[in-house]
Design an enzyme around this catalytic site. Structure first.
Site, short mmCIF file in Angstrom:
data_model
loop_
_atom_site.label_atom_id
_atom_site.label_comp_id
_atom_site.label_asym_id
_atom_site.label_seq_id
_atom_site.Cartn_x
_atom_site.Cartn_y
_atom_site.Cartn_z
N CYS A 66 0.83 -1.20 0.00
CA CYS A 66 0.00 0.00 0.00
C CYS A 66 0.86 1.25 0.00
CB CYS A 66 -0.96 0.02 1.17
SG CYS A 66 -2.24 1.28 0.96
N CYS A 97 -5.75 2.05 -4.86
CA CYS A 97 -5.24 2.67 -3.63
C CYS A 97 -6.17 3.82 -3.26
CB CYS A 97 -3.82 3.19 -3.85
SG CYS A 97 -3.07 3.85 -2.35
#
Length: 445
Positions: free
Chosen positions: A194, A373
């Site tokens: 991430c 994301c």
């Protein structure tokens, strides 16, 4: 659930016939030697999803999952935990409840791979034999690679990190107790899971400090090892607008190498000037640790590439040397951002490819690098970044997702976790491709 069923790969009797001679045989257990048709290493997002799919196809007891943890954490929620919106308990489920009921859960860890002999050695001393193997081990956090960081995390309440279960609960108290000064947020010189998370917490902290009336006393810095704020041009441009609006300093090509909690100093290597370092005083620092593929995977040199990550075909997820081995998620060298969204999209491709191999065919999957994301930029605003291998936006909704939106904040906070727990981990979610086509009236990917 009807939509979920549309995303499944059909498992026909004809495709299964070539594998039936081994997959229908009973699992054997001879002393410390065990055999399973399919072994999955790891009970994270990818491992659970793959196991769920194949337990339905192969039957009870034919799929083994090697996972020592008692709890499964939805780690994308930890930004919200660190910002005081969610709790750690809300991000956790017992492993027993998320793994498929018909799998054999081996509560231990893999310590050695022998792909030439189709063997995995386990920490409990067992030898695990397989016909097919899926490696879904995730990524390893290397806090010890930053000198003084582990000590600082233990002793200094102003040092925090959302990436670790043992430290994520430090973040919000550190944000609340901050009274002004230098606030530093870091991004390491390694691949990370991430890649947006290191700056998401920065925007949430900045908003908290603005509401607390101490923003004018605060100098916020984002010290990143990268040369850009985000790897996709469209979203990078929007983020640069935000840091400019909020007077946040971005220092590129800076890699944290040491923290000295007694002096409240953080030392960064200047990646664009060999041998040079910079030292910053900190009053608050959120650290994203260096990461790597797990050590046990890196020890098996025939499974990895020069970077240490599992070597797979980026389109099919099949190992580049061993056709009966597939990889999924963060432990692989697939050149896309390491997220749960990427693992979901990979899962459908892996399912089809593994079924092809089981049926004696060559996989022809076409994973396009899709990943997502959700970039939280405040307590009620989010940019939903979605993109492919080439860094091109691959957006699900028929509007500009580069715009900060309240709706996308609630998508991140409320909707995506439900998809994760109730659809993805049960093996029914292969990413939003079908919905993207519907939203765009069949146009595009």
């Amino acid at each position: 659930m009807k939509a979920a069923r549309l995303l499944r790969v059909t498992f026909s009797p004809a495709r299964y016939q070539a594998y039936s001679s081994v997959s229908t045989a009973p699992v054997t257990d001879s002393g410390k030697k065990k055999h399973y048709p399919l072994v999955v290493i790891g009970g994270g997002a990818g491992g659970c999803s793959v196991a769920a799919k194949f337990c339905r196809k192969l039957g009870k007891g034919k799929v083994a999952v090697v996972e020592p943890a008692e709890y499964h954490y939805y780690q994308p929620m930890w930004t919200l935990v660190g910002s005081g919106v969610k709790t750690v308990d809300q991000s956790a489920r017992s492993m027993e409840t998320v793994l498929p009921q018909h799998c054999a859960w081996l509560k231990t860890r893999a310590v050695e791979f022998n792909p030439e002999k189709n063997i995995v050695h386990l920490e409990n001393g067992d030898q695990l034999n397989y016909d097919f193997l899926v490696i879904a081990m995730g990524i390893q956090l290397n806090y010890d690679k930053v000198k003084g960081l582990l000590e600082a995390l233990k002793t200094d309440p102003s040092v925090c990190s959302n990436y670790w279960r043992l430290t994520v609960e430090k973040t919000f108290p550190a944000i609340k107790n901050f009274k002004g000064g230098n606030a530093i947020f870091t991004f390491p010189n390694t691949p990370v899971k991430c890649a947006g998370a290191p700056q998401k917490i920065m925007y949430l902290a900045e908003e908290h400090w603005s509401k607390a009336g101490i923003r004018d006393k605060t100098n916020i810095m984002f010290n990143t090892s990268l040369g850009v704020i985000f790897g996709v041009k469209k979203y990078a441009e929007r983020l640069l607008e935000i840091v400019k609006e909020r007077h946040i300093t971005v220092n590129f090509k800076r890699s944290l190498i040491e923290i000295n909690p007694s002096k409240k100093e953080a030392i960064f290597q200047k990646l664009d000037e060999e041998g040079k370092t910079e030292t910053y005083k900190y009053d608050f620092i959120h650290v994203t640790p260096p990461m790597s593929a797990p050590d046990v995977l890196r020890k098996c040199t025939s499974l990895i590439d020069p970077s240490g990550f599992m070597s797979v075909n980026k389109n099919t997820l099949q190992h580049t040397k061993y056709p009966n081995i597939f990889g999924i998620g963060d432990c692989t060298n697939v050149p896309t951002s390491k997220t749960a969204a990427a693992a979901a999209a990979q899962c459908g491709v892996l399912e089809k490819g593994l079924l092809d191999v089981m049926a004696g065919k060559t996989p022809d999957g076409k994973y396009d690098g899709y990943t997502s994301c959700p970039l939280l930029v405040g307590y009620n605003k989010c940019i939903l970044a979605e993109f492919d291998f080439d860094g091109q936006p691959l957006e699900t909704f028929p509007f500009d997702q580069g715009k900060r939106r309240r709706s996308m904040y609630h998508m991140k906070k409320d909707v995506i976790p439900e998809i994760y727990w109730n659809v993805m981990l049960k093996g029914h979610w292969n990413g939003p491709q079908t919905f993207r086509r519907l939203m765009h009236f069949g146009k595009g990917k």
